[in-house]
Write an enzyme that holds these catalytic residues in place. Structure first.
Site, mmCIF file in Angstrom:
data_model
loop_
_atom_site.group_PDB
_atom_site.id
_atom_site.type_symbol
_atom_site.label_atom_id
_atom_site.label_comp_id
_atom_site.label_asym_id
_atom_site.label_seq_id
_atom_site.Cartn_x
_atom_site.Cartn_y
_atom_site.Cartn_z
ATOM 1 N N GLU A 1 -6.592 4.614 7.955
ATOM 2 C CA GLU A 1 -6.529 5.986 7.460
ATOM 3 C C GLU A 1 -7.684 6.700 6.616
ATOM 4 O O GLU A 1 -8.098 8.013 7.017
ATOM 5 C CB GLU A 1 -5.178 6.406 6.720
ATOM 6 C CG GLU A 1 -3.879 6.118 7.661
ATOM 7 C CD GLU A 1 -2.848 5.236 6.721
ATOM 8 O OE1 GLU A 1 -2.534 5.365 5.650
ATOM 9 O OE2 GLU A 1 -1.763 4.635 7.539
ATOM 10 N N SER B 1 3.778 -2.016 10.266
ATOM 11 C CA SER B 1 5.382 -2.175 10.504
ATOM 12 C C SER B 1 5.837 -3.320 10.192
ATOM 13 O O SER B 1 6.768 -4.067 10.829
ATOM 14 C CB SER B 1 5.845 -1.568 11.739
ATOM 15 O OG SER B 1 5.310 -0.452 12.260
ATOM 16 N N GLU C 1 -5.125 -4.745 10.760
ATOM 17 C CA GLU C 1 -4.149 -3.949 10.853
ATOM 18 C C GLU C 1 -4.041 -3.166 12.243
ATOM 19 O O GLU C 1 -5.089 -2.228 12.446
ATOM 20 C CB GLU C 1 -4.161 -2.656 9.719
ATOM 21 C CG GLU C 1 -3.889 -3.127 8.536
ATOM 22 C CD GLU C 1 -3.259 -2.331 7.552
ATOM 23 O OE1 GLU C 1 -2.159 -2.599 6.932
ATOM 24 O OE2 GLU C 1 -3.645 -1.054 7.411
ATOM 25 N N ASN D 1 0.859 -0.964 -0.069
ATOM 26 C CA ASN D 1 0.166 0.100 0.144
ATOM 27 C C ASN D 1 0.837 1.206 -0.076
ATOM 28 O O ASN D 1 1.538 1.582 1.081
ATOM 29 C CB ASN D 1 -0.710 0.046 1.267
ATOM 30 C CG ASN D 1 -1.940 1.167 1.558
ATOM 31 O OD1 ASN D 1 -1.886 2.052 0.285
ATOM 32 N ND2 ASN D 1 -2.555 1.204 2.585
ATOM 33 N N HIS E 1 -9.519 1.287 5.149
ATOM 34 C CA HIS E 1 -7.888 1.445 5.639
ATOM 35 C C HIS E 1 -8.197 2.260 6.902
ATOM 36 O O HIS E 1 -8.961 3.302 6.914
ATOM 37 C CB HIS E 1 -7.114 1.928 4.772
ATOM 38 C CG HIS E 1 -5.913 1.942 5.315
ATOM 39 N ND1 HIS E 1 -5.273 2.907 6.030
ATOM 40 C CD2 HIS E 1 -4.678 1.076 5.265
ATOM 41 C CE1 HIS E 1 -3.998 2.534 6.453
ATOM 42 N NE2 HIS E 1 -3.610 1.290 6.021
ATOM 43 N N GLY F 1 2.878 2.396 10.595
ATOM 44 C CA GLY F 1 3.689 3.525 10.692
ATOM 45 C C GLY F 1 4.597 3.854 11.548
ATOM 46 O O GLY F 1 5.121 4.937 11.927
ATOM 47 N N LYS G 1 0.161 4.348 -0.303
ATOM 48 C CA LYS G 1 -0.648 5.334 0.433
ATOM 49 C C LYS G 1 -0.067 6.630 -0.727
ATOM 50 O O LYS G 1 -0.227 6.598 -1.842
ATOM 51 C CB LYS G 1 0.135 5.593 1.757
ATOM 52 C CG LYS G 1 -0.058 4.342 2.642
ATOM 53 C CD LYS G 1 0.139 4.626 3.944
ATOM 54 C CE LYS G 1 -0.187 3.139 4.625
ATOM 55 N NZ LYS G 1 0.000 3.415 6.246
HETATM 56 P P1 13P Z 1 3.398 0.453 7.575
HETATM 57 O O1 13P Z 1 3.734 -0.800 6.885
HETATM 58 O O2 13P Z 1 4.002 1.831 7.215
HETATM 59 O O3 13P Z 1 3.309 0.231 9.032
HETATM 60 O O4 13P Z 1 1.619 0.684 7.161
HETATM 61 C C1 13P Z 1 0.914 -0.429 7.253
HETATM 62 C C2 13P Z 1 -0.292 -0.213 6.288
HETATM 63 O O5 13P Z 1 -0.972 0.772 6.918
HETATM 64 C C3 13P Z 1 -0.562 -0.905 5.286
HETATM 65 O O6 13P Z 1 -1.761 -0.613 4.793
#
Ligand code: 13P
Length: 252
Positions: A101, A215, A169, A11, A99, A175, A13
């Protein structure tokens, strides 16, 4: 034994201008051409601006392309949105929905996520339905209950192992560099599978893939991907580097 083939999904983002994004996709396509493919399905979800050129690079290879979100309608007066039919038209095979976010930045509720997943499936896409608890919810002992309830509210009615992937997640792991321990991940994945079994039946639940996200990096992927109910990863930061994403895929 279950027959679930692992899925390693990147992803990206809101990252990548043309030069970086296309180099990343090309790097992965070159890896796939250059040697034995990893024993998993590989997917990248670029920002909308890069889906078409990334899909052109991925065409004919084992690299699948997906959207990071989609609208619940197929067309109409929805300024700035992208429909799942449009994603399919560009060559996407998947769409991430719900997601954390999106749930936070755009106030997406379980009902919205369910509608988006249903629309994605109707467009022939595989919906990657994301769920996960916050740190406050984990600290309050609500982890299993929160994930169960998000799954109940977000899972499209027509969900099957062929059109749906679940992504667990934990919000506190996204992150942050703070990855779930194998025991934490397995506990929630097993609870999600049990919930799927009560909703869809044991056979469907045993075939549906449940990804871990938060992560995941080359140095922790092997341990997580070896867990009985972890069927792949949804990877943010580490999906932006060919070497890291490839190393995670090779951990399968
Ligand atoms: P990270 O791998 O940067 O922690 O992000 C995970 C994520 O939100 C994937 O959709």
């Amino acid at each position: 034994m279950t027959m679930r083939r692992k899925l390693i999904a990147g992803n990206w983002k809101m990252n990548g201008l043309k030069a970086d994004g296309l180099a990343l996709a090309q790097g992965l396509a070159d890896k796939l051409k250059g040697g034995p493919a990893p024993a998993c399905d590989l997917l990248v979800c670029p920002p909308f601006t890069l889906i078409a050129p990334v899909a052109a690079i991925a065409a004919g290879s084992a690299l699948a392309v997906g959207g990071q979100d989609c609208h619940a309608k197929t067309s109409g007066a929805h300024t700035g949105d992208t429909s799942p039919v449009m994603l399919a038209d560009l060559g996407c095979a998947y769409a991430i929905v719900g997601h954390s976010e999106r749930r936070t930045d755009h106030a997406e509720t379980d009902a919205v996520v369910k509608a988006k997943g249903t629309a994605a499936q109707a467009a022939g896409l595989i919906a990657i339905v994301c769920i996960g608890e916050t740190l406050a919810q984990r600290d309050a002992g609500q982890t299993i209950e929160v994930n169960r309830s998000q799954l109940q509210g977000s899972l499209p009615d027509g969900a099957t192992p062929d059109n749906t992937v679940i992504a667990y997640e934990p919000v506190w792991a996204i992150g942050t560099g703070r990855v779930a321990t194998p025991a934490q991940a397995q506990e929630v994945h097993a609870a999600i599978r049990a919930e799927l079994a009560s909703k869809l039946g044991g056979e469907a639940a045993s075939r549906m893939r449940i990804l871990y996200g938060g992560s995941m990096k080359p140095d922790n992927a092997r341990e997580l991907l070896a867990l009985p109910d972890v069927d792949g990863g949804l990877i943010g930061g580490a999906s932006l580097k060919v070497a890291d994403f490839w190393a995670i895929a090779e951990s399968c």
